[in-house]
Design a protein around this motif. Sequence first.
Motif, PDB file in Angstrom:
ATOM      1  N   ALA A 139      -4.532   3.065  -8.957  1.00 26.25           N
ATOM      2  CA  ALA A 139      -3.717   1.957  -8.440  1.00 26.25           C
ATOM      3  C   ALA A 139      -3.948   1.765  -6.949  1.00 26.25           C
ATOM      4  CB  ALA A 139      -2.244   2.228  -8.726  1.00 26.25           C
ATOM      5  N   MET A 140      -4.071   2.870  -6.214  1.00 26.47           N
ATOM      6  CA  MET A 140      -4.302   2.780  -4.770  1.00 26.47           C
ATOM      7  C   MET A 140      -5.671   2.192  -4.462  1.00 26.47           C
ATOM      8  SD  MET A 140      -2.586   6.406  -3.617  1.00 26.47           S
ATOM      9  CE  MET A 140      -3.117   6.241  -1.909  1.00 26.47           C
ATOM     10  N   SER A 141      -6.676   2.543  -5.248  1.00 28.08           N
ATOM     11  CA  SER A 141      -8.017   1.984  -5.021  1.00 28.08           C
ATOM     12  C   SER A 141      -8.031   0.482  -5.316  1.00 28.08           C
ATOM     13  CB  SER A 141      -9.042   2.702  -5.894  1.00 28.08           C
ATOM     14  OG  SER A 141      -8.858   2.404  -7.272  1.00 28.08           O
TER      15      SER A 141
ATOM     16  N   MET B  98       0.823  -1.211   0.000  1.00 28.53           N
ATOM     17  CA  MET B  98       0.000   0.000   0.000  1.00 28.53           C
ATOM     18  C   MET B  98       0.856   1.259   0.000  1.00 28.53           C
ATOM     19  SD  MET B  98      -2.659   1.274   2.950  1.00 28.53           S
ATOM     20  CE  MET B  98      -3.295   2.949   2.952  1.00 28.53           C
ATOM     21  N   TYR B  99       1.912   1.263   0.810  1.00 26.81           N
ATOM     22  CA  TYR B  99       2.729   2.459   0.964  1.00 26.81           C
ATOM     23  C   TYR B  99       3.756   2.605  -0.155  1.00 26.81           C
ATOM     24  CZ  TYR B  99       0.421   2.371   5.430  1.00 26.81           C
ATOM     25  OH  TYR B  99      -0.543   2.343   6.402  1.00 26.81           O
ATOM     26  N   PHE B 100       4.141   1.496  -0.773  1.00 27.44           N
ATOM     27  CA  PHE B 100       5.008   1.598  -1.947  1.00 27.44           C
ATOM     28  C   PHE B 100       4.260   2.261  -3.099  1.00 27.44           C
ATOM     29  CE2 PHE B 100       7.550  -2.093  -0.157  1.00 27.44           C
ATOM     30  CZ  PHE B 100       8.640  -1.301   0.146  1.00 27.44           C
ATOM     31  N   ILE B 101       2.969   1.971  -3.214  1.00 27.90           N
ATOM     32  CA  ILE B 101       2.149   2.632  -4.236  1.00 27.90           C
ATOM     33  C   ILE B 101       1.883   4.081  -3.832  1.00 27.90           C
ATOM     34  CG2 ILE B 101      -0.079   2.620  -5.426  1.00 27.90           C
ATOM     35  CD1 ILE B 101      -0.122  -0.423  -5.082  1.00 27.90           C
ATOM     36  N   LEU B 102       1.583   4.301  -2.556  1.00 24.58           N
ATOM     37  CA  LEU B 102       1.347   5.651  -2.054  1.00 24.58           C
ATOM     38  C   LEU B 102       2.570   6.544  -2.242  1.00 24.58           C
ATOM     39  CD1 LEU B 102      -0.299   7.756  -0.419  1.00 24.58           C
ATOM     40  CD2 LEU B 102       0.553   6.666   1.671  1.00 24.58           C
TER      41      LEU B 102
ATOM     42  N   PRO C 293       5.987  -8.219  -4.272  1.00 22.65           N
ATOM     43  CA  PRO C 293       6.861  -7.108  -4.687  1.00 22.65           C
ATOM     44  C   PRO C 293       6.920  -6.939  -6.199  1.00 22.65           C
ATOM     45  CG  PRO C 293       7.872  -8.323  -2.906  1.00 22.65           C
ATOM     46  CD  PRO C 293       6.638  -9.098  -3.281  1.00 22.65           C
ATOM     47  N   ARG C 294       6.919  -8.047  -6.928  1.00 21.03           N
ATOM     48  CA  ARG C 294       6.973  -7.954  -8.388  1.00 21.03           C
ATOM     49  C   ARG C 294       5.704  -7.322  -8.950  1.00 21.03           C
ATOM     50  NH1 ARG C 294       8.129 -12.995 -12.598  1.00 21.03           N
ATOM     51  NH2 ARG C 294       8.059 -11.736 -14.518  1.00 21.03           N
ATOM     52  N   VAL C 295       4.549  -7.710  -8.422  1.00 17.92           N
ATOM     53  CA  VAL C 295       3.281  -7.149  -8.889  1.00 17.92           C
ATOM     54  C   VAL C 295       3.209  -5.662  -8.555  1.00 17.92           C
ATOM     55  CG1 VAL C 295       0.780  -7.170  -8.538  1.00 17.92           C
ATOM     56  CG2 VAL C 295       2.026  -9.326  -8.765  1.00 17.92           C
ATOM     57  N   VAL C 296       3.632  -5.294  -7.359  1.00 18.73           N
ATOM     58  CA  VAL C 296       3.621  -3.894  -6.953  1.00 18.73           C
ATOM     59  C   VAL C 296       4.526  -3.071  -7.860  1.00 18.73           C
ATOM     60  CG1 VAL C 296       4.212  -2.273  -5.114  1.00 18.73           C
ATOM     61  CG2 VAL C 296       3.030  -4.393  -4.566  1.00 18.73           C
ATOM     62  N   ALA C 297       5.716  -3.610  -8.160  1.00 14.80           N
ATOM     63  CA  ALA C 297       6.652  -2.915  -9.048  1.00 14.80           C
ATOM     64  C   ALA C 297       6.040  -2.732 -10.436  1.00 14.80           C
ATOM     65  CB  ALA C 297       7.966  -3.681  -9.141  1.00 14.80           C
ATOM     66  N   CYS C 298       5.337  -3.745 -10.919  1.00 10.58           N
ATOM     67  CA  CYS C 298       4.687  -3.656 -12.235  1.00 10.58           C
ATOM     68  C   CYS C 298       3.576  -2.609 -12.231  1.00 10.58           C
ATOM     69  CB  CYS C 298       4.115  -5.014 -12.632  1.00 10.58           C
ATOM     70  SG  CYS C 298       5.364  -6.242 -13.073  1.00 10.58           S
ATOM     71  N   ILE C 299       2.806  -2.551 -11.137  1.00  9.27           N
ATOM     72  CA  ILE C 299       1.727  -1.563 -11.036  1.00  9.27           C
ATOM     73  C   ILE C 299       2.298  -0.148 -11.057  1.00  9.27           C
ATOM     74  CG2 ILE C 299      -0.032  -0.611  -9.486  1.00  9.27           C
ATOM     75  CD1 ILE C 299      -0.648  -3.464  -8.598  1.00  9.27           C
ATOM     76  N   VAL C 300       3.355   0.080 -10.268  1.00 11.05           N
ATOM     77  CA  VAL C 300       3.971   1.407 -10.218  1.00 11.05           C
ATOM     78  C   VAL C 300       4.570   1.781 -11.574  1.00 11.05           C
ATOM     79  CG1 VAL C 300       5.819   2.780  -9.176  1.00 11.05           C
ATOM     80  CG2 VAL C 300       4.424   1.274  -7.739  1.00 11.05           C
TER      81      VAL C 300
ATOM     82  N   TRP D 238       3.298   5.027 -14.015  1.00 10.34           N
ATOM     83  CA  TRP D 238       4.138   6.106 -14.553  1.00 10.34           C
ATOM     84  C   TRP D 238       4.370   5.953 -16.054  1.00 10.34           C
ATOM     85  CZ3 TRP D 238       5.324  10.443 -12.030  1.00 10.34           C
ATOM     86  CH2 TRP D 238       5.244  10.454 -10.629  1.00 10.34           C
ATOM     87  N   GLY D 239       4.537   4.714 -16.510  1.00  8.40           N
ATOM     88  CA  GLY D 239       4.850   4.470 -17.920  1.00  8.40           C
ATOM     89  C   GLY D 239       3.724   4.870 -18.850  1.00  8.40           C
ATOM     90  N   LEU D 240       2.493   4.490 -18.511  1.00  3.73           N
ATOM     91  CA  LEU D 240       1.348   4.827 -19.355  1.00  3.73           C
ATOM     92  C   LEU D 240       1.124   6.334 -19.379  1.00  3.73           C
ATOM     93  CD1 LEU D 240      -0.946   3.791 -21.112  1.00  3.73           C
ATOM     94  CD2 LEU D 240      -2.332   3.488 -19.046  1.00  3.73           C
ATOM     95  N   ASP D 241       1.277   6.956 -18.222  1.00  3.34           N
ATOM     96  CA  ASP D 241       1.147   8.417 -18.128  1.00  3.34           C
ATOM     97  C   ASP D 241       2.193   9.090 -19.017  1.00  3.34           C
ATOM     98  OD1 ASP D 241       0.349  10.932 -17.252  1.00  3.34           O
ATOM     99  OD2 ASP D 241       1.616  10.876 -15.469  1.00  3.34           O
ATOM    100  N   PHE D 242       3.440   8.647 -18.918  1.00  2.21           N
ATOM    101  CA  PHE D 242       4.528   9.248 -19.697  1.00  2.21           C
ATOM    102  C   PHE D 242       4.308   9.066 -21.197  1.00  2.21           C
ATOM    103  CE2 PHE D 242       8.710   9.159 -21.739  1.00  2.21           C
ATOM    104  CZ  PHE D 242       9.273  10.327 -21.251  1.00  2.21           C
TER     105      PHE D 242
END
Length: 311
Positions: free
Chosen positions: A117-119, A59-63, A138-145, A149-153
């Motif tokens: 992502a947080m929701s 939760m906090y890695f996404i936050l 951790p791998r799923v969280v890294a992919c979400i983050v 950012w990637g799609l936004d960029f």
Amino acid sequence: MLNESLVFGPFVSLDTFVIPHGGRYPIFFVGLLIYLFCVFCNLTLLSLIILRRNLHKPMYFILFSLPLNDLMGITAMLPKVLSDIVTETNQISYTLCVFQAFLLHLYGGGILFILAAMSLDRYIAICMPLRYSSVMTPRVVACIVALTWGLDFILITLLFSLQSRLPRCKSVIKNVFCDNPSLLKLRCGNTTVNNVIGLFATTVMQAISVSIQAFSYVKILITCVVTRRSDAKKKAINTCVAQLVIIIIFEVVSTFTILSHRFKNVSSDLQKIMGVLIFLISPFLNPLVYGLYTSEIRHTMLRVLQNRAFV
């Protein structure tokens, strides 16, 4: 008012707020205090997530992305606006103008994707608590983050890259900061493709964000109604209220700002104020809201302050 016939050059002129001379410095100092407050609160939130091991959770890695995004947005906008209020130069190089606009649009899309992502994380935690650890690895969280950012960029880069195909022939922006619509008005030629792609990018961002959040919060609401544990209901509500408050306020202000440009009877000063608020709301409210509604962050902060007090 700015003169539309200004000679085209390497600088662009901004149409800043019309403020009486005696009010410039008070407004500057109030704005500076707001900026310093936002920077301090968001850096504090970042530091807590980095340094406190009890916050090293999905939760906090996404936050973590949220205060980063907020710092980028408010720093790209507010210092320049405050500087123009005091110095009355109202100019910026075209290169910096494009860079500012790119960061501000990246910030706007970032809010939508990060809150989505947080929701989704809260949906899995509340509706599938027994599977949370196995799903949010951790791998799923890294992919979400990375996807956030990637799609936004990618979408924002596509939006701005299309401008390079058109010649620039104007130097006046009727806004207090640079953004894509304002930059597009400096270009000569057929801008239909740019407008279509801009509408497409905005629609994709909103559709992804709104659909994910609507799905997550409806599922969470159903779970809260079904569950018999009052403590679980309270925890779920407190967790979700924070995100709902931020996204509703942001959407209302941004929607009003976008629609206001479609109507000629809306004051230009009101448009400018609402435009600035888009970049102040999230950086100002997020640290406060998450500090108040997220018990783990609140308790961690209190422990840190108590330890400092007894050192």
